[in-house]
Structures are given as structure tokens and as C-alpha cells.
Design a protein around this motif. Sequence first.
Motif, PDB file in Angstrom:
ATOM      1  N   LEU A 111      -9.239  -1.830  -3.793  1.00 18.82           N
ATOM      2  CA  LEU A 111      -9.953  -0.790  -3.057  1.00 18.82           C
ATOM      3  C   LEU A 111     -11.415  -1.162  -2.814  1.00 18.82           C
ATOM      4  CD1 LEU A 111      -8.540   2.368  -4.884  1.00 18.82           C
ATOM      5  CD2 LEU A 111      -8.149   1.736  -2.496  1.00 18.82           C
ATOM      6  N   GLY A 112     -11.858  -2.260  -3.440  1.00 18.96           N
ATOM      7  CA  GLY A 112     -13.246  -2.664  -3.290  1.00 18.96           C
ATOM      8  C   GLY A 112     -14.209  -1.867  -4.147  1.00 18.96           C
ATOM      9  N   GLN A 113     -13.695  -1.124  -5.126  1.00 20.39           N
ATOM     10  CA  GLN A 113     -14.558  -0.303  -5.996  1.00 20.39           C
ATOM     11  C   GLN A 113     -14.905  -1.111  -7.252  1.00 20.39           C
ATOM     12  OE1 GLN A 113     -12.874   3.624  -6.608  1.00 20.39           O
ATOM     13  NE2 GLN A 113     -12.129   3.716  -4.504  1.00 20.39           N
ATOM     14  N   HIS A 114     -15.754  -2.111  -7.080  1.00 18.29           N
ATOM     15  CA  HIS A 114     -16.007  -3.061  -8.158  1.00 18.29           C
ATOM     16  C   HIS A 114     -16.919  -2.499  -9.252  1.00 18.29           C
ATOM     17  CE1 HIS A 114     -13.820  -6.081  -5.976  1.00 18.29           C
ATOM     18  NE2 HIS A 114     -14.550  -5.850  -4.902  1.00 18.29           N
ATOM     19  N   GLU A 115     -17.832  -1.627  -8.886  1.00 24.02           N
ATOM     20  CA  GLU A 115     -18.675  -1.012  -9.913  1.00 24.02           C
ATOM     21  C   GLU A 115     -17.811  -0.221 -10.894  1.00 24.02           C
ATOM     22  OE1 GLU A 115     -21.716  -1.259 -10.685  1.00 24.02           O
ATOM     23  OE2 GLU A 115     -22.865  -1.932  -8.942  1.00 24.02           O
ATOM     24  N   LEU A 116     -16.958   0.638 -10.355  1.00 26.31           N
ATOM     25  CA  LEU A 116     -16.075   1.426 -11.216  1.00 26.31           C
ATOM     26  C   LEU A 116     -15.096   0.519 -11.955  1.00 26.31           C
ATOM     27  CD1 LEU A 116     -15.004   4.109 -12.260  1.00 26.31           C
ATOM     28  CD2 LEU A 116     -13.637   4.322 -10.155  1.00 26.31           C
ATOM     29  N   GLY A 117     -14.582  -0.501 -11.273  1.00 24.50           N
ATOM     30  CA  GLY A 117     -13.648  -1.429 -11.913  1.00 24.50           C
ATOM     31  C   GLY A 117     -14.267  -2.112 -13.115  1.00 24.50           C
ATOM     32  N   ALA A 118     -15.539  -2.521 -12.991  1.00 24.83           N
ATOM     33  CA  ALA A 118     -16.221  -3.169 -14.112  1.00 24.83           C
ATOM     34  C   ALA A 118     -16.397  -2.196 -15.275  1.00 24.83           C
ATOM     35  CB  ALA A 118     -17.577  -3.701 -13.650  1.00 24.83           C
TER      36      ALA A 118
ATOM     37  N   GLY B 133       0.813  -1.203   0.000  1.00 25.63           N
ATOM     38  CA  GLY B 133       0.000   0.000   0.000  1.00 25.63           C
ATOM     39  C   GLY B 133       0.850   1.258   0.000  1.00 25.63           C
ATOM     40  N   PRO B 134       0.230   2.427   0.081  1.00 25.80           N
ATOM     41  CA  PRO B 134      -1.204   2.649  -0.050  1.00 25.80           C
ATOM     42  C   PRO B 134      -1.630   2.554  -1.514  1.00 25.80           C
ATOM     43  CG  PRO B 134      -0.101   4.750   0.194  1.00 25.80           C
ATOM     44  CD  PRO B 134       0.962   3.693   0.329  1.00 25.80           C
ATOM     45  N   VAL B 135      -2.888   2.162  -1.731  1.00 26.08           N
ATOM     46  CA  VAL B 135      -3.360   1.898  -3.091  1.00 26.08           C
ATOM     47  C   VAL B 135      -3.887   3.157  -3.773  1.00 26.08           C
ATOM     48  CG1 VAL B 135      -5.014   0.549  -4.445  1.00 26.08           C
ATOM     49  CG2 VAL B 135      -3.886  -0.487  -2.462  1.00 26.08           C
ATOM     50  N   ALA B 136      -4.567   4.025  -3.019  1.00 27.24           N
ATOM     51  CA  ALA B 136      -5.274   5.161  -3.622  1.00 27.24           C
ATOM     52  C   ALA B 136      -4.381   6.079  -4.468  1.00 27.24           C
ATOM     53  CB  ALA B 136      -5.989   5.961  -2.535  1.00 27.24           C
TER      54      ALA B 136
ATOM     55  N   ARG C  94      -6.462  -4.268  14.992  1.00 30.68           N
ATOM     56  CA  ARG C  94      -5.200  -4.137  14.239  1.00 30.68           C
ATOM     57  C   ARG C  94      -5.448  -4.305  12.743  1.00 30.68           C
ATOM     58  NH1 ARG C  94      -1.318  -8.482  16.673  1.00 30.68           N
ATOM     59  NH2 ARG C  94       0.100  -7.657  15.082  1.00 30.68           N
ATOM     60  N   ALA C  95      -6.301  -5.273  12.395  1.00 26.10           N
ATOM     61  CA  ALA C  95      -6.626  -5.481  10.983  1.00 26.10           C
ATOM     62  C   ALA C  95      -7.325  -4.260  10.403  1.00 26.10           C
ATOM     63  CB  ALA C  95      -7.510  -6.717  10.831  1.00 26.10           C
ATOM     64  N   LEU C  96      -8.230  -3.649  11.183  1.00 22.59           N
ATOM     65  CA  LEU C  96      -8.949  -2.463  10.710  1.00 22.59           C
ATOM     66  C   LEU C  96      -7.989  -1.315  10.440  1.00 22.59           C
ATOM     67  CD1 LEU C  96     -11.667  -1.077  10.155  1.00 22.59           C
ATOM     68  CD2 LEU C  96     -11.742  -0.448  12.576  1.00 22.59           C
ATOM     69  N   SER C  97      -7.013  -1.141  11.324  1.00 23.29           N
ATOM     70  CA  SER C  97      -6.029  -0.064  11.137  1.00 23.29           C
ATOM     71  C   SER C  97      -5.257  -0.250   9.835  1.00 23.29           C
ATOM     72  CB  SER C  97      -5.068  -0.032  12.329  1.00 23.29           C
ATOM     73  OG  SER C  97      -4.046   0.921  12.128  1.00 23.29           O
ATOM     74  N   ILE C  98      -4.844  -1.490   9.556  1.00 19.96           N
ATOM     75  CA  ILE C  98      -4.110  -1.766   8.317  1.00 19.96           C
ATOM     76  C   ILE C  98      -5.004  -1.544   7.109  1.00 19.96           C
ATOM     77  CG2 ILE C  98      -3.036  -3.610   6.955  1.00 19.96           C
ATOM     78  CD1 ILE C  98      -1.950  -4.743   9.595  1.00 19.96           C
ATOM     79  N   ALA C  99      -6.259  -2.023   7.174  1.00 17.76           N
ATOM     80  CA  ALA C  99      -7.178  -1.861   6.044  1.00 17.76           C
ATOM     81  C   ALA C  99      -7.392  -0.392   5.719  1.00 17.76           C
ATOM     82  CB  ALA C  99      -8.518  -2.533   6.368  1.00 17.76           C
ATOM     83  N   GLN C 100      -7.516   0.429   6.736  1.00 22.57           N
ATOM     84  CA  GLN C 100      -7.735   1.858   6.512  1.00 22.57           C
ATOM     85  C   GLN C 100      -6.499   2.533   5.940  1.00 22.57           C
ATOM     86  OE1 GLN C 100      -9.059   2.856  10.484  1.00 22.57           O
ATOM     87  NE2 GLN C 100     -11.230   2.682   9.916  1.00 22.57           N
ATOM     88  N   ARG C 101      -5.310   2.140   6.417  1.00 25.28           N
ATOM     89  CA  ARG C 101      -4.074   2.713   5.859  1.00 25.28           C
ATOM     90  C   ARG C 101      -3.870   2.278   4.414  1.00 25.28           C
ATOM     91  NH1 ARG C 101      -1.741   1.400  10.870  1.00 25.28           N
ATOM     92  NH2 ARG C 101      -0.577  -0.321   9.963  1.00 25.28           N
ATOM     93  N   MET C 102      -4.214   1.026   4.114  1.00 22.67           N
ATOM     94  CA  MET C 102      -4.056   0.510   2.762  1.00 22.67           C
ATOM     95  C   MET C 102      -5.140   1.021   1.818  1.00 22.67           C
ATOM     96  SD  MET C 102      -1.497  -1.777   2.381  1.00 22.67           S
ATOM     97  CE  MET C 102      -2.062  -2.825   1.054  1.00 22.67           C
TER      98      MET C 102
END
Length: 863
Positions: A513-520, A480-483, A718-726
Amino acid sequence: MTVDLADRSVVRGTERTTLTPTEAKLFGYLLKRRNELVSTAELLEHVWGLRPDTRTYTIYVTMNRLRRKVEADPRRPEHLLNQPGSGYLLRLDETSADLPRSDTTFWGRAEELLALEQAVHEGGIVVVVGPAGVGKTRLALRWLQQGTGPRWFVGLAEGRTAEDLGSAVAREVRPAGVDAMASPPPHGVWRDLGPGTVVIDGCEALEDEALTLLRGWSEEAPEVSFVLTSRRRLRIAGAAQLPLGPLGDEAAEQVFLARARAVDPQLQPDRGEVRALVRALDGLPLALELAARRVRVMSVPQIRQAVDRQLTLLRSSGSDLPARHRSLRAALQTSWDLLSDECRRALAALSVFASPFTLEAATSVVGEWLPDILEQLVEHSLLTVEKAVGGPRFAMLGSVRAFAVERCSDRDAVLGRHAIWFAELGTGEAIDELRGSSVLRQQRTAEVADLWAAAHASRGEPHLCANVLAVLTEVTLSVGPVAPLQSFLAELCDRQGVPWRLHWLRCRLLDALGQHELGAVVAERALAASSGSSPCELWVQLGRHRSRLGKAHEAEACYQQVLQASEDHRSLGMGNLGLGTCVAQSGALARAEAYYGEAADHFRAANLPHGEAMALVGLANVACVFGRWEQGRSQFERALHIFDEVGDDGSRSRALTSLAVCLIDEGRADEALSLYDEALAMMQRTGSRGLEGTVLADIGTCKLALGRVEEGRRELERALSIAQRMGNARLEILVQGNLGTAAWLQRNLPEALRRFEHALAGATEVGLSRARVTLAIAVARAYRGEDVDVWLEQADASESVVALPYAKAQTCVLRACVLRLQGDEAGADRLAARAMKIARDTRLENSVRFQALMRDFRQLHLR
């Protein structure tokens, strides 16, 4: 005992005492007139600013306080003496009185001082070697001032020849009974010195004849230790080389703050800003001191922002510093002047690297044979060598880079060669190898700054840029970060006629990023613009986005398109692997097993072991769902063996977590947690932040099922913190839902509802089922006695075909919980019985997850 007037401190052994401003001023005045009697009238006038005839006890009181801090026994002073009725004097040992005074703070060099002491104890010549501004002189002085016996300090300045060396030593070193020495000192005079130490500062320019002279002195007088400071390694037979590197973060912060507060005593900067500044300055003491002087007119954040112009920023017009230390540029110029022309050209070109680089990368950029040149640059402390995965890497301090950039006359050509080197790492075969090797991912991760620089430099050449971004995408998906990279790609993809590969890379990042609508949408547009020559990678990515959105039939059509349009084994393997995953999610496990088997065969034929192992993981998961545990474990073991062989710790970690889920469903939770711990350690070792977050989420979920709610909650946080940073929205939504479960198990209903509703709001966008989250909200609200018919209707409306056994069982139990809380015991029992039948038929009755669901259902009954 050491007195540092700039820091107003007295250090005796390990004890440190602070002087008041007046005490420091009094000691400083006596130091200037050391070993001379200074009258009380003179002290009153020059220290306190009072009339010489003023009657006061101030001097007496201040001197007593100063003695308590300086003297070993204040009642029997050895240094701060007075002559009643006349005045005071500071008595110092003449062998140390002429030593230069170190007027700067001194932190973080305890290990280096010990190493210097040990090296000197062994006798002969010791060379303290390091880059400009690293504090070689300070270290030598501090060690010298703490020593005992005869000690001398010799500053060489611009000295090069044996004559220069001899003259400098003759001016400073005074054996007992000798007023002046010949230049160079005659043979025999060193033996007369007896045990002692001579520090010779600034030896980097000495010629071979001068070094030979030094060696002769050392052999003549083995009891005399010679400590030399130099910016390059000195080739003196038998000399010990003591490398000196930058300060660590904590020591660098202390140095900066101490020097800055000497300029502005009221300074209270943010420690995070200070930490960022000292790191940007590479922890170089000279850079820290020069930057600290700027706090009079600049804030710490302003100084940090100006660091990219550090050669202009870091200078001083003050006369309290030697000329070569009044600016970083002047300090570096001396090192530059000592280089050969070919070393200067190479150093200028190598300044293009923003991160540590390999020999191969350096050769590509400079364009000539480099080992000898690199060795010389290392010897001159302009490069450092770091041990790294895959072989040594060379690093350049930021100040050296800034200086060398100014002297790079063909910068555009160098940037072009730099971009080409990193583009070559992004070809198809290279990316396949990178994707299957954790070692290679670690190497590329260390080069992120250079990859970004190469991407910007190659923007005008889309195909070249696409290769660079292919590498950067693999790294970004790992750490990361992906954005930021997705935004960069979005800008490039808006142009006409860009390569399909850029759209594909963007789709992969949107997936993360989980943006599957835009990805499609992006994938569909890219396919429409490909004029019939649609690459299978785009179809696979479109299928993945549609599958995440719950559009199983449309996703399957994408993968079928790959099979119809492809003939090579690699593409056929990708298509079958995608089909296996797609139909497995919709419950067609027999078909999924067939597709996974086809994928494994094609990847094996294409000699792509990484793909084969991924297909084996799919086969193992299907076997375990069918209850064929032994077969599933065997396939997992084969896949893990392949991942080990290719060195792909990331995929091995994912396989371990899949196996752990199967063990949980077998009722072997302790073994599952052991596998999770192994996978987590692997991800932390390789720095794969995204996968680390996924493993932490799995561990947290498992611990919730085991009833270890507080432990599970910590792992999920801890997982939530990583997900938000990524920026990984899908993982964040999953974790929020599980944190809602943790709050529910603790019967913290407000938090549980908040977490569930957060997960529900983003579930559709990231392609997750809303039905089960909606049912969880219904359970929590029913527990509070609320009407939940609306929520049940929403669950009915949003529920897609639930095909996998555990999902079916979970849905039944959640609905049973709602009915029980509404008082419909018969209906609740019927649904619970249906869930039990699903579990028995699919051998899930021992599953830790299923048992946790039923345990909660029964506890509701007890309520």
C-alpha cells in the motif's frame, strides 16, 4: 412460427415482431377456443369489454394487423380465419395443438437448440440433463413448438415405474385413428406413428425397468425420436446426453427484464444492478423468473441484497406454474429426495465451499472416500466439473449450496475441517512453494472466497488463522484489493499475544500500500514484543520499509541483524538479498554485487531456486549499470530459465522488465518493448493485477521516452486504474509523475503541474524521492515565467544522495532546464555537459531514457 403471449412476441425464423396488448389478448382468447368458431359478439365482450351489440370495425382492424404479424401471407391466411357474418377461428394442426404453451421469455439458447436438433436428427433417445430450474422443459418445448410433423409432450411429474411411464404416454400420445391406447402402449403401435417426436419431461426418478422400456420403444420404432428431460444422467444404452447449463449474463438479463416488466411495465433498473443480480442467481431461468415477480414490492437492489436468503425469496403462490416450479426449494427438494443417505451427507458438508474445490479439499472436509459420491452428485446435476489448472474442480450453484446448508446438521465441525484444510496450505514450506509458482497462485486465487471464510472461522485460533492469512496475503498481493485484508489484520494484531507472523503479514501489505511509516512502526513493535527470539522475516520487512523511506543506514542495520542472528542458508540468503538491494539504491554497486553473489550461494545451498534467481536478477542489474551488458544478459537468462523451471510467471515477468530497462539503456528500445509485451501478456494470462499495472507503467514510460506520447499516456492511464483498484499507493504516485511528464511533453502545463503536485504530495509517504518531482515542477513553472527559487530550495532540502547513474544524469538535466528557462545559458550548458559526462562514463549515452531527457532540453533551447 412461434407466438409467445407472455412476451407478446411472434418469432418467424430469425424475425421477431411485437404484439400490442390487444392483439395478444385476442390471439390468447382464440387460442383457448382453437379450431372453434368464435362469434364477433363474444369477442367484443371478452376481449374489448364492449356490449355484444356494439357496432364497430375494431375487430376487423385488429385482426388484419394480427394477420400481418402471424401469417406467412396475410392475404391468404392459414390460421386466423373468419366466416363472414358469424365470427373468427384459430385453426391449428392437431398434432401441435395439445402442446403445453411456454409462457415465459426465451433467450440465449440458440446453440443448445441447434445441438438438440442435431442430436434428434441422428435418431434414438436424447436426454437433456441439467439442474433444477435451468430450463430443460422450456428448451424442449421451444424446440418442439418450432418443429414439424407429429409431436407430443408427456409430463411425468412424480412417475418412477415402467407402469407410471406407460400410463403417462398412453394419456398423451395419439396415433392416427386411435382414441386411447393401452398402458403401456402395445408392441407395434410405435411403428404406426411414422416419423415423429415424443418429449417426456421429468425423467430423473425413472427406475431401471422404466428406462429399459424406453429403450425398447426406441428400438421398435427407429423413426420416432424420444427427447427426455432429467436432472440426472440416465443410463440408457446409446442415448445421447445433452448437458444444459445456466444462461450467460446477457441472456439472463434479458429474461429477468422481460419477466420483471411484465409485472411492472415502467421498470427501468440500473443495468449494473441487474447484472449483479443475475450473476448472484447463477443465471438459472427459474430463479430469474421467481425473482422478477418480486419487483412488485421490492427494488432490484433489495432483491440482490436478499439473495443470500434466496430459498425464501424465490417462491410464488401463483397457480400459473407447476407445483415443483413454484419455489426453488420445492424444485431442489425433488433432487434431494433422489439421493442416497451418504450422498446427502456429503452434499451438505460440501456446501461449506464458497468456490470450486478439488477432490483433496472435499475429502478433507467430508472425511471419507469421495470419488464415487462426487460422481453421483455430478450425475444428479448437483455438482458440475470444471477443467482448471492443476486438475478438475467441482462447483455448486448458489441455490444448491443454500439448500444444502439448511441440511448440514454438523455445520461447526465442517467449518473447522474446512479451516484446517486451508491452514495446511499456509505452512512455511508451502508458502515458499506458492511464492515461486504462478500455477499454485492461480489455484489459490480461485479459492479466495474460501480463504476468507476459513480466516473468519479460525479467528479464535491465531496460529491457525495466521497460516490461512499467509495464503490469502500471497493471493491478495497478486490480484488485490489489499486494503480489506490489511484492515482485517490490523484488527487481529491489536490483540495481545498474537503470533509474530500476523504482524509480518500486515507489514507486507502495508509495503504494497506504500504505507512505509506505519509498516516500520508495526515491525518495530512486533520485534520489541518478540522477547529476543526475533524472526528474520520481521527484520527483513523492517529493512524494506526503512529503505523505502530513504533511511539506507538504518535499513542496512536491519539486514545485518539477520546475518548476525541466523545460521540457516534460507535466512542468510534473505539477509544478503536485502543488503544487496539496499546498498545498490545508495550507489555502492560493488558491495551490492558481493551481497547478491552471497545471496545466490545461500539460496542454492538451501535448494531454493526461486531465491537464487532473484539474486541473479540483482547481479544482472548491477552488471548492466557497470556497462557489462553481455554478463548482465547472461545472468538474466539464467534467472529466466529458473523461473521457467519453477513455473513462476510473476517473477519471470519482473525479470523481463528489468532486462527491458537494461536494453533501453543500451539503446535497444524495440527489443525492450517486445519484452514488455511478453511480460504483460504473461501477467494478464495469470491474472496478476498488481504486476500487470507495474508492467503497463513501464511500457508507458518507455513510449514517452521514444516520443510516442499519446500511446504512452494510454498505457499509463491503464496502469493508474489498476493501481487505484489495488490500493497500491506507490505505483499510483509513480504513474501520476509519469503522466505529468506526458502532459509536459504535450505542453499541457496545468495538467502537468496538477499531476506533479499530486505525486509530490504522496512521495515521502511511499518512500519516493521528492527532489526530482520538485525539479519537474520547477521546470514547468519556469516555462510559464514564474519565480521558482522556492521550488529549487525545496529540491535542495529534500534531495538525498543520488547515487545511481541515470538518477544523477536526470537531476542534472532538470536543473539545466530550469537555468535555460531563466536565461542562464552558460549555467545550463555546464549542467548538461556534466550529465553527458555521467552518461558516457557509465555507458548511458545511447540510453533511450537519457536521450529523451536531452531532446527535451534542446527543444527548450529552440523555444
